[in-house]
Design an enzyme around this catalytic site. Structure first.
Site: not given
Ligand code: AMP
Length: 180
Positions: A67, A104
């Site tokens: 995205r 996670e």
């Molecule tokens: P992080 O690496 O934990 O910051 O997660 C970010 C990535 O995971 C991004 O590419 C987001 O598109 C996706 N992502 C994580 N949590 C969500 C969520 N609640 N809704 C949509 N996309 C998420």
């Protein structure tokens, strides 16, 4: 002016849907397909994403799969920069470097073409959403391994309760349109 900006942000948030328990139980998934489909929200998001970086010299916007590709190329054009994709393993066709980050449950990796840019390039890292900051952190390590300088992070949505900003902001300013 502040009031106008707040109402624009409210409008954008109204156009993002929350899907409970996707892709697995307990996750409140922020779905931006509805924001992309609304022509006003699409334009306003593009404008607001670029705002914090207008006065800066940017060589590349690095977008995270998948995205981060949607607005990343548009941002790059608007900021007079190039666009570089960071992708999931095995997707980039030429020589790559790879960085692993914690999820996670388990771990994941991201890759960057090893000849993506020259040393000293000034880079913005962009994705649709920041949660824990793990993927943007891995992208930072990829950029820095090639001698690039991360000058900013750009997100549409920030899930602040997951504290992703903390680690990233030691490297560069974190700019999110909407902070939840
Ligand atoms: P992080 O690496 O934990 O910051 O997660 C970010 C990535 O995971 C991004 O590419 C987001 O598109 C996706 N992502 C994580 N949590 C969500 C969520 N609640 N809704 C949509 N996309 C998420």
């Amino acid at each position: 002016m502040q009031k106008v900006e707040e109402s624009i942000k409210e409008y954008l948030l109204e156009n993002i849907r929350t899907i409970p328990d996707f892709p697995k139980p307990g996750i409140q998934f922020k779905d931006i397909t509805t924001l992309l489909a609304d022509k006003k929200a699409l334009q306003l998001t593009s404008i607001l994403l670029c705002e914090p970086f207008r006065d800066q010299e940017v060589d590349y916007v690095v977008g995270l799969e998948s995205r981060g590709f949607l607005f990343g190329t548009n941002m790059a054009q608007d900021l007079n920069a190039g666009f570089i994709p960071v992708r999931k393993p095995g997707k980039l066709p030429h020589h790559t470097i790879s960085e692993t980050y914690a999820l996670e449950y388990g771990e994941d990796s991201l890759e960057l073409h090893s000849d993506a840019f020259n040393k000293g390039a000034k880079v913005i890292i962009h994705d649709d959403l920041i949660a824990t900051g793990g993927s943007a952190g891995a992208a930072t390590r990829l950029v820095e391994r090639l001698g690039g300088e991360v000058i900013g992070y750009s997100f549409i949505l920030e899930l602040s309760f997951l504290n992703g900003r903390e680690a990233l902001s030691k490297t560069a300013p974190v700019e999110s349109i909407i902070i939840l």
